[in-house]
Design a protein around this motif. Structure first.
Motif, PDB file in Angstrom:
ATOM      1  N   SER A 157      40.576  36.139  54.876  1.00 34.98           N
ATOM      2  CA  SER A 157      41.775  36.467  55.645  1.00 34.98           C
ATOM      3  C   SER A 157      43.047  35.920  54.986  1.00 34.98           C
ATOM      4  O   SER A 157      44.137  36.455  55.185  1.00 34.98           O
ATOM      5  CB  SER A 157      41.668  35.913  57.070  1.00 34.98           C
ATOM      6  N   SER A 158      42.914  34.848  54.183  1.00 39.90           N
ATOM      7  CA  SER A 158      44.083  34.279  53.513  1.00 39.90           C
ATOM      8  C   SER A 158      44.475  35.073  52.270  1.00 39.90           C
ATOM      9  O   SER A 158      45.547  34.842  51.698  1.00 39.90           O
ATOM     10  CB  SER A 158      43.808  32.819  53.121  1.00 39.90           C
ATOM     11  N   VAL A 159      43.612  36.001  51.867  1.00 42.56           N
ATOM     12  CA  VAL A 159      43.845  36.802  50.669  1.00 42.56           C
ATOM     13  C   VAL A 159      44.136  38.260  51.013  1.00 42.56           C
ATOM     14  O   VAL A 159      44.969  38.913  50.376  1.00 42.56           O
ATOM     15  CB  VAL A 159      42.608  36.724  49.731  1.00 42.56           C
ATOM     16  N   GLN A 160      43.479  38.757  52.038  1.00 45.79           N
ATOM     17  CA  GLN A 160      43.530  40.184  52.361  1.00 45.79           C
ATOM     18  C   GLN A 160      44.962  40.670  52.588  1.00 45.79           C
ATOM     19  O   GLN A 160      45.729  40.087  53.356  1.00 45.79           O
ATOM     20  CB  GLN A 160      42.693  40.470  53.610  1.00 45.79           C
ATOM     21  N   GLY A 161      45.317  41.743  51.886  1.00 45.29           N
ATOM     22  CA  GLY A 161      46.621  42.372  52.037  1.00 45.29           C
ATOM     23  C   GLY A 161      47.777  41.632  51.403  1.00 45.29           C
ATOM     24  O   GLY A 161      48.919  42.072  51.516  1.00 45.29           O
ATOM     25  N   ARG A 162      47.508  40.540  50.686  1.00 49.06           N
ATOM     26  CA  ARG A 162      48.588  39.732  50.122  1.00 49.06           C
ATOM     27  C   ARG A 162      48.741  39.989  48.619  1.00 49.06           C
ATOM     28  O   ARG A 162      47.761  40.271  47.918  1.00 49.06           O
ATOM     29  CB  ARG A 162      48.346  38.242  50.373  1.00 49.06           C
ATOM     30  N   ARG A 163      49.963  39.875  48.161  1.00 46.98           N
ATOM     31  CA  ARG A 163      50.271  40.012  46.736  1.00 46.98           C
ATOM     32  C   ARG A 163      50.145  38.624  46.109  1.00 46.98           C
ATOM     33  O   ARG A 163      50.941  37.737  46.396  1.00 46.98           O
ATOM     34  CB  ARG A 163      51.676  40.584  46.559  1.00 46.98           C
ATOM     35  N   ILE A 164      49.157  38.474  45.255  1.00 50.14           N
ATOM     36  CA  ILE A 164      48.771  37.168  44.730  1.00 50.14           C
ATOM     37  C   ILE A 164      49.247  37.022  43.289  1.00 50.14           C
ATOM     38  O   ILE A 164      49.128  37.951  42.484  1.00 50.14           O
ATOM     39  CB  ILE A 164      47.240  36.993  44.777  1.00 50.14           C
ATOM     40  N   VAL A 165      49.778  35.848  42.978  1.00 52.45           N
ATOM     41  CA  VAL A 165      50.014  35.465  41.585  1.00 52.45           C
ATOM     42  C   VAL A 165      48.998  34.391  41.226  1.00 52.45           C
ATOM     43  O   VAL A 165      48.967  33.319  41.833  1.00 52.45           O
ATOM     44  CB  VAL A 165      51.451  34.953  41.358  1.00 52.45           C
ATOM     45  N   LEU A 166      48.163  34.711  40.257  1.00 53.35           N
ATOM     46  CA  LEU A 166      47.121  33.806  39.780  1.00 53.35           C
ATOM     47  C   LEU A 166      47.726  32.911  38.708  1.00 53.35           C
ATOM     48  O   LEU A 166      48.347  33.406  37.763  1.00 53.35           O
ATOM     49  CB  LEU A 166      45.969  34.636  39.223  1.00 53.35           C
ATOM     50  N   VAL A 167      47.548  31.592  38.826  1.00 57.09           N
ATOM     51  CA  VAL A 167      48.198  30.632  37.929  1.00 57.09           C
ATOM     52  C   VAL A 167      47.151  29.922  37.074  1.00 57.09           C
ATOM     53  O   VAL A 167      46.144  29.425  37.592  1.00 57.09           O
ATOM     54  CB  VAL A 167      49.006  29.590  38.736  1.00 57.09           C
ATOM     55  N   ASP A 168      47.398  29.877  35.755  1.00 60.88           N
ATOM     56  CA  ASP A 168      46.521  29.143  34.847  1.00 60.88           C
ATOM     57  C   ASP A 168      47.357  28.526  33.741  1.00 60.88           C
ATOM     58  O   ASP A 168      48.554  28.825  33.616  1.00 60.88           O
ATOM     59  CB  ASP A 168      45.456  30.078  34.257  1.00 60.88           C
ATOM     60  N   ASP A 169      46.745  27.656  32.947  1.00 63.24           N
ATOM     61  CA  ASP A 169      47.498  26.983  31.896  1.00 63.24           C
ATOM     62  C   ASP A 169      47.608  27.831  30.638  1.00 63.24           C
ATOM     63  O   ASP A 169      48.652  27.869  30.000  1.00 63.24           O
ATOM     64  CB  ASP A 169      46.900  25.609  31.586  1.00 63.24           C
ATOM     65  N   VAL A 170      46.526  28.525  30.254  1.00 61.31           N
ATOM     66  CA  VAL A 170      46.542  29.280  29.007  1.00 61.31           C
ATOM     67  C   VAL A 170      45.718  30.550  29.155  1.00 61.31           C
ATOM     68  O   VAL A 170      44.717  30.580  29.874  1.00 61.31           O
ATOM     69  CB  VAL A 170      46.020  28.405  27.832  1.00 61.31           C
ATOM     70  N   LEU A 171      46.156  31.611  28.485  1.00 59.32           N
ATOM     71  CA  LEU A 171      45.443  32.883  28.474  1.00 59.32           C
ATOM     72  C   LEU A 171      45.060  33.172  27.031  1.00 59.32           C
ATOM     73  O   LEU A 171      45.931  33.269  26.161  1.00 59.32           O
ATOM     74  CB  LEU A 171      46.347  33.989  29.039  1.00 59.32           C
ATOM     75  N   THR A 172      43.754  33.280  26.803  1.00 58.79           N
ATOM     76  CA  THR A 172      43.273  33.576  25.443  1.00 58.79           C
ATOM     77  C   THR A 172      42.813  35.037  25.396  1.00 58.79           C
ATOM     78  O   THR A 172      43.589  35.934  25.129  1.00 58.79           O
ATOM     79  CB  THR A 172      42.152  32.608  25.037  1.00 58.79           C
ATOM     80  N   SER A 173      41.546  35.287  25.685  1.00 58.94           N
ATOM     81  CA  SER A 173      41.071  36.671  25.717  1.00 58.94           C
ATOM     82  C   SER A 173      41.416  37.369  27.033  1.00 58.94           C
ATOM     83  O   SER A 173      41.401  38.594  27.108  1.00 58.94           O
ATOM     84  CB  SER A 173      39.551  36.699  25.520  1.00 58.94           C
ATOM     85  N   GLY A 174      41.704  36.570  28.061  1.00 56.38           N
ATOM     86  CA  GLY A 174      41.979  37.140  29.378  1.00 56.38           C
ATOM     87  C   GLY A 174      40.747  37.297  30.241  1.00 56.38           C
ATOM     88  O   GLY A 174      40.836  37.758  31.382  1.00 56.38           O
ATOM     89  N   ALA A 175      39.584  36.881  29.752  1.00 57.15           N
ATOM     90  CA  ALA A 175      38.342  37.080  30.503  1.00 57.15           C
ATOM     91  C   ALA A 175      38.329  36.279  31.799  1.00 57.15           C
ATOM     92  O   ALA A 175      37.858  36.767  32.832  1.00 57.15           O
ATOM     93  CB  ALA A 175      37.140  36.697  29.631  1.00 57.15           C
ATOM     94  N   THR A 176      38.838  35.050  31.774  1.00 53.21           N
ATOM     95  CA  THR A 176      38.800  34.211  32.970  1.00 53.21           C
ATOM     96  C   THR A 176      39.688  34.778  34.070  1.00 53.21           C
ATOM     97  O   THR A 176      39.248  34.937  35.216  1.00 53.21           O
ATOM     98  CB  THR A 176      39.247  32.773  32.633  1.00 53.21           C
ATOM     99  N   VAL A 177      40.944  35.089  33.738  1.00 56.67           N
ATOM    100  CA  VAL A 177      41.841  35.601  34.773  1.00 56.67           C
ATOM    101  C   VAL A 177      41.410  36.991  35.234  1.00 56.67           C
ATOM    102  O   VAL A 177      41.627  37.366  36.393  1.00 56.67           O
ATOM    103  CB  VAL A 177      43.309  35.604  34.297  1.00 56.67           C
ATOM    104  N   ASP A 178      40.789  37.763  34.348  1.00 61.55           N
ATOM    105  CA  ASP A 178      40.288  39.081  34.751  1.00 61.55           C
ATOM    106  C   ASP A 178      39.165  38.929  35.770  1.00 61.55           C
ATOM    107  O   ASP A 178      39.129  39.653  36.780  1.00 61.55           O
ATOM    108  CB  ASP A 178      39.797  39.857  33.535  1.00 61.55           C
ATOM    109  N   ALA A 179      38.246  37.985  35.536  1.00 69.02           N
ATOM    110  CA  ALA A 179      37.159  37.749  36.483  1.00 69.02           C
ATOM    111  C   ALA A 179      37.704  37.245  37.818  1.00 69.02           C
ATOM    112  O   ALA A 179      37.219  37.637  38.887  1.00 69.02           O
ATOM    113  CB  ALA A 179      36.170  36.740  35.898  1.00 69.02           C
ATOM    114  N   CYS A 180      38.707  36.384  37.768  1.00 69.28           N
ATOM    115  CA  CYS A 180      39.332  35.899  39.002  1.00 69.28           C
ATOM    116  C   CYS A 180      40.015  37.039  39.758  1.00 69.28           C
ATOM    117  O   CYS A 180      39.906  37.143  40.995  1.00 69.28           O
ATOM    118  CB  CYS A 180      40.364  34.818  38.680  1.00 69.28           C
ATOM    119  N   ALA A 181      40.727  37.883  39.033  1.00 68.72           N
ATOM    120  CA  ALA A 181      41.416  39.003  39.667  1.00 68.72           C
ATOM    121  C   ALA A 181      40.428  39.944  40.344  1.00 68.72           C
ATOM    122  O   ALA A 181      40.680  40.435  41.455  1.00 68.72           O
ATOM    123  CB  ALA A 181      42.247  39.753  38.631  1.00 68.72           C
ATOM    124  N   ARG A 182      39.305  40.202  39.719  1.00 67.43           N
ATOM    125  CA  ARG A 182      38.294  41.081  40.308  1.00 67.43           C
ATOM    126  C   ARG A 182      37.763  40.489  41.618  1.00 67.43           C
ATOM    127  O   ARG A 182      37.559  41.211  42.601  1.00 67.43           O
ATOM    128  CB  ARG A 182      37.151  41.320  39.317  1.00 67.43           C
TER     129      ARG A 182
END
Length: 273
Positions: free
Chosen positions: A222-247
């Motif tokens: 319920s804290s996520v549903q319908g909300r526009r989320i900005v995912l925060v991390d320190d570094v983006l390399t291949s993007g696999a981690t943030v992609d898995a989180c976004a999914r």
């Protein structure tokens, strides 16, 4: 009157109590002396060149060596372009392999100074770097933050969090959230199983390593549903981690997911299509 009351009311009893209080205060002051002496003897050093520095933990010379990312860049991935093609154009990488998240932005390129800063924050408790890194991220992500409902840091598995004592992504999110009046939802996204370090893994192996690693528990959807989320991390390399989180967040019915990081790997400057 009890013996204890008599002792405390007697002049010698009152003197003893005051003496004990004075000793206790002196003990506290003496205990603080080593830390104060350490602060004087060992001033904050620049994270990169190790020269004494006041403030943000990066001296002016090393700050000048940081490669800040500015337009023109890919509207989806935030990767710099070789020339300005106009607004909204995408890179070949974004078209050939679009991520689950909508947009990604980074403050700086992951070069020598930025790498040193990230490693110092992660492994050397250089929390004095957090305010500056958070400010630079907020500036780079203005477009994302303006339309966001909440920030969510990329989570650590509890075992890794226990060994590090804090989540650097959560600390950065707190600075960004405070300056932009956005809530930070720290527990909605969980890393439900430990993963191998991504360093040295191929792109396919990175994705496989992270498969099923992140989840939004039913009680937190319920804290996520319908909300526009900005995912925060320190570094983006291949993007696999943030992609898995976004999914995982999109499966929990988030309206959209953008990504904001301190540094990102830029192998080559992109040519727009």
């Amino acid at each position: 009157m009890s013996e204890l009351d008599q002792a405390s009311s007697h002049p010698s009893g009152r003197w003893r109590g005051r003496f004990r209080g004075t000793l206790k205060a002196c003990g506290a002051a003496l205990a603080a002396l080593p830390r104060a002496a350490l602060d004087i003897a060992l001033p904050t050093l620049c994270v990169a060149c190790h020269e004494p520095v006041a403030g943000d933990g990066v001296c002016a010379a090393c700050w000048g060596k940081l490669s800040f990312i500015a337009p023109p860049f890919c509207a989806r991935l935030g990767i710099p372009f070789v020339y300005d093609p106009g607004p909204g154009l995408l890179s070949m990488q974004a078209i050939a392999d679009p991520p689950a998240y909508q947009r990604a932005r980074a403050a700086v390129r992951y070069d020598d100074v930025a790498r040193t800063m990230v490693h110092a924050l992660k492994y050397q408790d250089r929390t004095d770097l957090i305010p500056a890194m958070g400010r630079w991220m907020a500036r780079a992500g203005q477009e994302l933050l303006a339309g966001a409902d909440a920030l969510i840091p990329v989570p650590l598995h509890w075992r890794r969090g226990w060994s590090r004592r804090y989540n650097q992504s959560g600390a950065l999110a707190a600075v960004i959230g405070k300056s932009n009046h956005l809530p930070v939802i720290g527990n909605a996204l969980r890393r439900v199983r430990p993963t191998l370090q991504q360093v040295g893994l191929s792109k396919a192996d990175r994705a496989l390593n992270l498969q099923g690693a992140f989840k939004v528990p039913p009680e937190d959807k319920s804290s996520v549903q319908g909300r526009r989320i900005v995912l925060v991390d320190d570094v983006l390399t291949s993007g696999a981690t943030v992609d898995a989180c976004a999914r995982a967040l999109l499966r929990a019915r988030a309206a959209s997911v953008d990504v904001l990081v301190f540094a990102r790997v830029v192998d080559t400057v992109q040519t727009p299509i």
